[in-house]
Design a protein around this motif. Structure first.
Motif, PDB file in Angstrom:
ATOM      1  N   ARG A 108       0.716  -1.076   0.137  1.00  0.00           N
ATOM      2  CA  ARG A 108       0.016   0.197   0.082  1.00  0.00           C
ATOM      3  C   ARG A 108       0.966   1.283   0.039  1.00  0.00           C
ATOM      4  O   ARG A 108       0.643   2.250  -0.731  1.00  0.00           O
ATOM      5  CB  ARG A 108      -0.847  -0.182   1.338  1.00  0.00           C
ATOM      6  CG  ARG A 108      -1.880  -0.844   1.234  1.00  0.00           C
ATOM      7  CD  ARG A 108      -2.974  -0.891   2.381  1.00  0.00           C
ATOM      8  NE  ARG A 108      -4.206  -1.699   2.185  1.00  0.00           N
ATOM      9  CZ  ARG A 108      -5.269  -1.038   1.424  1.00  0.00           C
ATOM     10  NH1 ARG A 108      -5.232   0.105   1.242  1.00  0.00           N
ATOM     11  NH2 ARG A 108      -6.222  -1.888   1.125  1.00  0.00           N
ATOM     12  N   PHE A 109       1.979   1.064   0.924  1.00  0.00           N
ATOM     13  CA  PHE A 109       2.904   2.372   0.874  1.00  0.00           C
ATOM     14  C   PHE A 109       3.473   2.685  -0.505  1.00  0.00           C
ATOM     15  O   PHE A 109       3.442   3.685  -0.935  1.00  0.00           O
ATOM     16  CB  PHE A 109       4.112   2.038   1.903  1.00  0.00           C
ATOM     17  CG  PHE A 109       5.174   2.834   2.026  1.00  0.00           C
ATOM     18  CD1 PHE A 109       5.336   3.960   1.278  1.00  0.00           C
ATOM     19  CD2 PHE A 109       5.888   2.679   3.276  1.00  0.00           C
ATOM     20  CE1 PHE A 109       6.578   4.752   1.697  1.00  0.00           C
ATOM     21  CE2 PHE A 109       7.121   3.401   3.424  1.00  0.00           C
ATOM     22  CZ  PHE A 109       7.341   4.590   2.807  1.00  0.00           C
ATOM     23  N   SER A 110       3.865   1.466  -1.244  1.00  0.00           N
ATOM     24  CA  SER A 110       4.551   1.865  -2.451  1.00  0.00           C
ATOM     25  C   SER A 110       3.378   2.275  -3.694  1.00  0.00           C
ATOM     26  O   SER A 110       3.711   3.141  -4.458  1.00  0.00           O
ATOM     27  CB  SER A 110       5.152   0.223  -3.171  1.00  0.00           C
ATOM     28  OG  SER A 110       5.667  -0.508  -2.273  1.00  0.00           O
ATOM     29  N   GLU A 112       0.743   4.004  -2.800  1.00  0.00           N
ATOM     30  CA  GLU A 112       0.461   5.434  -2.487  1.00  0.00           C
ATOM     31  C   GLU A 112       1.742   6.533  -3.155  1.00  0.00           C
ATOM     32  O   GLU A 112       1.424   7.337  -3.718  1.00  0.00           O
ATOM     33  CB  GLU A 112       0.232   5.579  -1.070  1.00  0.00           C
ATOM     34  CG  GLU A 112      -0.950   5.055  -0.212  1.00  0.00           C
ATOM     35  CD  GLU A 112      -0.857   4.805   0.793  1.00  0.00           C
ATOM     36  OE1 GLU A 112      -2.025   4.303   1.459  1.00  0.00           O
ATOM     37  OE2 GLU A 112       0.162   5.209   1.601  1.00  0.00           O
ATOM     38  N   GLU A 113       2.787   5.998  -3.018  1.00  0.00           N
ATOM     39  CA  GLU A 113       4.155   6.751  -3.591  1.00  0.00           C
ATOM     40  C   GLU A 113       4.054   6.903  -5.115  1.00  0.00           C
ATOM     41  O   GLU A 113       4.186   7.652  -5.627  1.00  0.00           O
ATOM     42  CB  GLU A 113       5.372   6.277  -3.349  1.00  0.00           C
ATOM     43  CG  GLU A 113       5.569   6.115  -1.806  1.00  0.00           C
ATOM     44  CD  GLU A 113       5.687   7.703  -1.046  1.00  0.00           C
ATOM     45  OE1 GLU A 113       5.059   8.695  -1.882  1.00  0.00           O
ATOM     46  OE2 GLU A 113       6.554   7.787  -0.049  1.00  0.00           O
ATOM     47  N   LEU A 114       3.602   5.633  -5.683  1.00  0.00           N
ATOM     48  CA  LEU A 114       3.364   5.930  -7.108  1.00  0.00           C
ATOM     49  C   LEU A 114       2.157   6.824  -7.565  1.00  0.00           C
ATOM     50  O   LEU A 114       2.330   7.483  -8.444  1.00  0.00           O
ATOM     51  CB  LEU A 114       3.009   4.356  -7.649  1.00  0.00           C
ATOM     52  CG  LEU A 114       3.960   3.329  -7.831  1.00  0.00           C
ATOM     53  CD1 LEU A 114       3.362   1.928  -8.080  1.00  0.00           C
ATOM     54  CD2 LEU A 114       4.823   3.660  -8.968  1.00  0.00           C
ATOM     55  N   ILE A 163      13.186  12.128   5.273  1.00  0.00           N
ATOM     56  CA  ILE A 163      11.997  12.859   4.233  1.00  0.00           C
ATOM     57  C   ILE A 163      10.584  12.662   4.778  1.00  0.00           C
ATOM     58  O   ILE A 163       9.984  13.572   4.774  1.00  0.00           O
ATOM     59  CB  ILE A 163      12.308  12.127   2.807  1.00  0.00           C
ATOM     60  CG1 ILE A 163      13.572  12.582   2.326  1.00  0.00           C
ATOM     61  CG2 ILE A 163      11.210  12.655   1.810  1.00  0.00           C
ATOM     62  CD1 ILE A 163      13.829  11.613   0.947  1.00  0.00           C
ATOM     63  N   GLU A 164      10.121  11.548   5.109  1.00  0.00           N
ATOM     64  CA  GLU A 164       8.885  11.263   5.398  1.00  0.00           C
ATOM     65  C   GLU A 164       8.465  12.131   6.627  1.00  0.00           C
ATOM     66  O   GLU A 164       7.245  12.508   6.818  1.00  0.00           O
ATOM     67  CB  GLU A 164       8.488  10.005   5.249  1.00  0.00           C
ATOM     68  CG  GLU A 164       8.951   9.230   4.057  1.00  0.00           C
ATOM     69  CD  GLU A 164       8.268   8.036   3.447  1.00  0.00           C
ATOM     70  OE1 GLU A 164       7.593   8.176   2.693  1.00  0.00           O
ATOM     71  OE2 GLU A 164       8.512   7.010   4.037  1.00  0.00           O
ATOM     72  N   LEU A 165       9.243  12.413   7.588  1.00  0.00           N
ATOM     73  CA  LEU A 165       9.052  13.000   8.862  1.00  0.00           C
ATOM     74  C   LEU A 165       8.957  14.426   8.602  1.00  0.00           C
ATOM     75  O   LEU A 165       8.128  15.498   8.946  1.00  0.00           O
ATOM     76  CB  LEU A 165      10.036  12.899   9.869  1.00  0.00           C
ATOM     77  CG  LEU A 165       9.877  11.698  10.526  1.00  0.00           C
ATOM     78  CD1 LEU A 165      11.202  11.279  11.402  1.00  0.00           C
ATOM     79  CD2 LEU A 165       8.666  11.336  11.361  1.00  0.00           C
ATOM     80  N   GLU A 195      -1.840  10.443   3.640  1.00  0.00           N
ATOM     81  CA  GLU A 195      -1.297   9.227   3.219  1.00  0.00           C
ATOM     82  C   GLU A 195       0.447   9.165   3.610  1.00  0.00           C
ATOM     83  O   GLU A 195       0.787   7.976   3.811  1.00  0.00           O
ATOM     84  CB  GLU A 195      -1.263   8.846   1.900  1.00  0.00           C
ATOM     85  CG  GLU A 195      -2.736   8.709   1.237  1.00  0.00           C
ATOM     86  CD  GLU A 195      -2.947   8.201  -0.113  1.00  0.00           C
ATOM     87  OE1 GLU A 195      -3.936   7.690  -0.405  1.00  0.00           O
ATOM     88  OE2 GLU A 195      -2.080   8.210  -0.833  1.00  0.00           O
ATOM     89  N   GLU A 196       0.769  10.107   4.003  1.00  0.00           N
ATOM     90  CA  GLU A 196       2.274  10.178   4.428  1.00  0.00           C
ATOM     91  C   GLU A 196       2.121   9.618   6.015  1.00  0.00           C
ATOM     92  O   GLU A 196       3.560   9.162   6.397  1.00  0.00           O
ATOM     93  CB  GLU A 196       3.136  11.397   4.238  1.00  0.00           C
ATOM     94  CG  GLU A 196       3.270  11.665   2.789  1.00  0.00           C
ATOM     95  CD  GLU A 196       4.307  10.780   2.133  1.00  0.00           C
ATOM     96  OE1 GLU A 196       5.178  10.283   2.956  1.00  0.00           O
ATOM     97  OE2 GLU A 196       4.483  10.340   1.032  1.00  0.00           O
ATOM     98  N   THR A 197       1.467   9.856   6.807  1.00  0.00           N
ATOM     99  CA  THR A 197       1.500   9.452   8.273  1.00  0.00           C
ATOM    100  C   THR A 197       1.719   8.120   8.632  1.00  0.00           C
ATOM    101  O   THR A 197       2.708   7.565   9.469  1.00  0.00           O
ATOM    102  CB  THR A 197       0.094   9.917   9.007  1.00  0.00           C
ATOM    103  OG1 THR A 197      -0.614   9.094   8.448  1.00  0.00           O
ATOM    104  CG2 THR A 197      -0.040  11.213   9.094  1.00  0.00           C
ATOM    105  N   THR A 198       1.482   7.225   7.668  1.00  0.00           N
ATOM    106  CA  THR A 198       1.850   5.750   7.856  1.00  0.00           C
ATOM    107  C   THR A 198       2.977   5.663   7.096  1.00  0.00           C
ATOM    108  O   THR A 198       3.549   4.520   7.713  1.00  0.00           O
ATOM    109  CB  THR A 198       0.859   4.872   7.035  1.00  0.00           C
ATOM    110  OG1 THR A 198       0.565   5.119   5.784  1.00  0.00           O
ATOM    111  CG2 THR A 198      -0.729   5.110   7.761  1.00  0.00           C
ATOM    112  N   HIS A 199       3.542   6.035   6.430  1.00  0.00           N
ATOM    113  CA  HIS A 199       4.950   5.930   5.911  1.00  0.00           C
ATOM    114  C   HIS A 199       5.996   6.047   6.765  1.00  0.00           C
ATOM    115  O   HIS A 199       6.959   5.150   6.928  1.00  0.00           O
ATOM    116  CB  HIS A 199       4.927   6.711   4.756  1.00  0.00           C
ATOM    117  CG  HIS A 199       4.188   6.712   3.511  1.00  0.00           C
ATOM    118  ND1 HIS A 199       4.423   7.137   2.181  1.00  0.00           N
ATOM    119  CD2 HIS A 199       3.027   6.033   3.372  1.00  0.00           C
ATOM    120  CE1 HIS A 199       3.237   6.823   1.409  1.00  0.00           C
ATOM    121  NE2 HIS A 199       2.453   6.172   2.046  1.00  0.00           N
ATOM    122  N   ALA A 200       5.963   7.104   7.415  1.00  0.00           N
ATOM    123  CA  ALA A 200       7.085   7.186   8.532  1.00  0.00           C
ATOM    124  C   ALA A 200       7.230   6.275   9.712  1.00  0.00           C
ATOM    125  O   ALA A 200       8.098   5.383  10.024  1.00  0.00           O
ATOM    126  CB  ALA A 200       6.970   8.576   9.231  1.00  0.00           C
TER     127      ALA A 200
END
Ligand SMILES: [Fe+2]
Ligand SMILES: [Fe+2]
Length: 310
Positions: A108-110, A112-114, A163-165, A195-200
């Motif tokens: 899901r992370f990937s 979202e980044e796409l 970066i994500e923080l 959507e970035e909150t879960t990435h970090a």
């Protein structure tokens, strides 16, 4: 293949899946909604662009510089997301078999980044339509990604967490509270932030998991690589800030003295170093994990390298 002695926190990955499902958005139906950028407003807030420190610029010039920086800011995300997606897909390898929770969260992370890369490509065209010709975004996403990905996963995950923080920090501290920004520009970073909150959170799981695989020598080597990556990032920031200021001075209605141009160049480079390096490295969550994973000697080595960027 799962690592023998490393406990994989499936509950935290499950939480990321739940949040990802809840906040998921569509580029056209949720973010753009048929809107255009409002060029009578700033794009990046002063807290990020630092244009207020250039006191000899009038309000129109500060707004223009905020829009140029805002265009670069969006392009920077689209560009770093190329290597972030590749590295995250690579980290899924350790989760292919067994419990599928971490695998789903990272896929899901990937995904979202796409989508974010597509969003940033779309809006670059829209911003170009509303601005005079001559703007250039210099770094090539594939060439930089290929260079970054030659380094150890430990070093790349450290960069990705940083970066994500800062992505989250910039939105919460500066973009969300600012009233006078282009509505569309502001919304792009609201949806991106969601959507970035879960990435970090996932970076914070993957970086120590990777760390558990390394010997002390390998970690030392990874730290040298991280220092070299940050020096390369700084090279990119030097070139892009110079290109952005050249464009700014060309499209401005008046000419500037050599001294003023130098002031703008120094101010924009300082802002970019803060945006892309220091606001992430100094983030309390980055500092916490970094302190857990490194020794005092290693941290001094990194601090000495960062001090050359001030
Ligand atoms: Fe993103
Ligand atoms: Fe992300």
């Amino acid at each position: 293949m799962q690592l023998k002695n490393y406990h994989i926190d499936q509950q935290s990955y499950a939480k990321c899946i739940e949040v990802s499902k809840r906040v998921r958005w569509d580029i056209d139906n949720d973010v753009i909604r048929g809107r255009e950028f409002d060029f009578s407003q700033k794009f990046l807030p002063d807290g990020i662009s630092k244009v207020e420190q250039l006191q000899f610029l009038n309000d129109d010039e500060k707004r223009l510089l905020s829009q140029i920086q805002g265009r670069t800011y969006a392009n920077m995300f689209g560009f770093v997301e190329r290597f972030i997606t590749a590295k995250v897909l690579e980290t899924t390898r350790d989760h292919w078999l067994g419990d599928q929770t971490a695998l789903e969260a990272l896929i899901r992370f990937s995904d979202e980044e796409l989508k974010h890369q597509e969003l940033f490509r779309r809006i670059e065209t829209m911003m170009a339509d509303g601005m005079p010709e001559g703007y250039k975004f210099l770094p090539d996403p594939d060439a930089v990604a290929a260079a970054v990905l030659k380094n150890s996963t430990w070093a790349v995950l450290a960069l990705i967490l940083e970066i994500e923080l800062f992505t989250q920090e910039h939105y919460k501290q500066s973009i969300e509270p600012e009233k006078n920004l282009s509505d569309l520009y502001k919304d792009i970073f609201l949806f991106h932030w969601k959507e970035e909150t879960t990435h970090a959170m996932m970076d914070e799981l993957e970086w120590p998991r990777e760390d558990s695989k390394l010997s002390a020598e390998e970690r030392d080597h990874a730290i040298d690589e991280l220092i070299a990556i940050v020096a390369d990032v700084d090279g990119i920031l030097q070139n892009q800030s110079a290109a952005d200021v050249d464009y700014f001075t060309k499209v401005c209605d008046r000419s500037f003295t050599d001294d003023e141009v130098q002031h703008i160049k120094d101010g924009v480079l300082k802002a970019y170093r803060w945006q892309y390096i220091f606001s992430g490295v100094e983030h309390p969550r980055f500092q916490k994990l970094y302190n857990d994973l490194t020794t005092e000697d290693q941290r001094q080595h990194i601090s000495a390298a960062l001090a050359t960027l001030n």
